[in-house]
Scaffold this active site. Structure first.
Site, PDB file in Angstrom:
ATOM      1  N   HIS A 193      16.400  13.038  17.313  1.00  0.00           N
ATOM      2  CA  HIS A 193      17.134  13.729  16.452  1.00  0.00           C
ATOM      3  C   HIS A 193      16.760  15.044  16.010  1.00  0.00           C
ATOM      4  O   HIS A 193      17.479  16.064  15.863  1.00  0.00           O
ATOM      5  CB  HIS A 193      17.304  12.879  14.834  1.00  0.00           C
ATOM      6  CG  HIS A 193      18.153  11.515  15.166  1.00  0.00           C
ATOM      7  ND1 HIS A 193      19.478  11.486  15.492  1.00  0.00           N
ATOM      8  CD2 HIS A 193      17.701  10.209  15.242  1.00  0.00           C
ATOM      9  CE1 HIS A 193      19.895  10.346  15.719  1.00  0.00           C
ATOM     10  NE2 HIS A 193      19.098   9.534  15.493  1.00  0.00           N
ATOM     11  N   HIS A 207      26.014   8.067  13.619  1.00  0.00           N
ATOM     12  CA  HIS A 207      26.776   7.063  14.383  1.00  0.00           C
ATOM     13  C   HIS A 207      28.384   7.294  14.110  1.00  0.00           C
ATOM     14  O   HIS A 207      29.242   7.403  14.949  1.00  0.00           O
ATOM     15  CB  HIS A 207      26.347   5.650  14.086  1.00  0.00           C
ATOM     16  CG  HIS A 207      25.115   5.264  14.446  1.00  0.00           C
ATOM     17  ND1 HIS A 207      24.695   4.068  14.338  1.00  0.00           N
ATOM     18  CD2 HIS A 207      24.399   5.680  15.352  1.00  0.00           C
ATOM     19  CE1 HIS A 207      23.358   4.080  14.733  1.00  0.00           C
ATOM     20  NE2 HIS A 207      23.122   5.090  15.451  1.00  0.00           N
TER      21      HIS A 207
END
Length: 273
Positions: free
Chosen positions: A258, A72
């Site tokens: 991911h 993030h």
């Protein structure tokens, strides 16, 4: 030219997966060494070579030192055009804040940028279509007038189904369209995650939680397609590890994860000429 922060900023909170109190300070960098995390005296470069695992987040490692859930913060730095910065961490995971990248993006905007008299990052562009797949995830790159990103997220939950999100990637559109999208999960997974040392700091304050046919968060969703938007947020954070600036391409990602994002970033490094 390379860019760094005009001044430092700091933020504190609780880590999403490890649940520890955490604070970090993001400093300008005069060197052309990219983004580096510093934890307990160990400096870990934000690079795909340093990925240690990609289970529910992107984690980096150097020697015995591991830092967790960096995507993030990296997403915000990347989309807000920060090439170089030093991130001093008090714990092994950045604060989750509200589960999005918006608090980071706002702090970067407030700190401002400064240009350095150093060559910019390598620019990745493409004259022809490129495709890549990893397990259930697939990616496509085509030439475009600007840098654009499309993410497709599919899930059987009645509030998700098939979501398609597309956006130009620049600081303004990132702050308005991508950064506010929060990480999410399902109530049925919580016990499993906790038993496996994950989501220990998770709450309705820093994640969207779905149960049955409803969102448990009292405030509801920020966007109807918040899930696909958060997938775009995560993808940008993982692509930051490739070390490129992307120009004049459109990246389309179907069912990104991911693990697949990391494999895709490595593929792009191999394709770079």
């Amino acid at each position: 030219m390379r860019k760094t922060l005009a001044k430092e900023f700091s933020i504190e909170g609780t880590g999403l997966h490890k649940g520890e109190k955490s604070s970090l300070k993001v400093l300008p960098s005069s060197k052309d060494e990219g983004i580096n995390f510093v934890f307990q005296g160990v400096r870990i470069k934000a690079d795909i070579a340093n990925i240690s695992s990609t289970v529910r987040g992107t984690n980096l490692k150097k020697g015995d030192s591991v830092i967790y859930t960096v995507e993030h913060l990296l997403s915000a730095l990347f989309a807000m055009d920060i090439d170089d910065a030093e991130i001093i961490m008090s714990s092994f995971e950045p604060p989750a804040v509200d589960g999005s990248a918006l608090p980071f993006a706002r702090l970067i905007s407030e700190a401002g940028l400064t240009c350095k008299n150093q060559p910019g990052k390598p620019v990745f562009t493409a004259k022809n279509k490129l495709t890549f797949s990893h397990k259930e995830s697939s990616y496509e790159i085509v030439p475009c007038e600007k840098f654009e990103l499309e993410t497709v997220y599919e899930n059987a939950h009645p509030l998700i189904g098939r979501q398609v999100f597309s956006c130009g990637i620049n600081p303004k559109e990132y702050v308005e369209q991508i950064a506010p999208a929060r990480t999410f999960g399902f109530k049925r997974e919580i016990d499993y995650l906790i038993k496996n040392g994950l989501a220990l700091g998770g709450s309705l304050d820093n994640a969207v939680v779905l149960d049955g046919e409803k969102v448990l968060n009292p405030s509801g969703l920020r966007y109807k397609d918040e899930f696909a938007r958060h997938k775009a947020l995560d993808l940008l954070g993982d692509l930051a590890l490739a070390g490129f600036r992307f120009e004049k391409i459109r990246i389309s990602a179907c069912r990104p994860s991911h693990e697949a994002n990391a494999a895709f970033a490595a593929f792009l490094k191999g394709e770079f000429k």
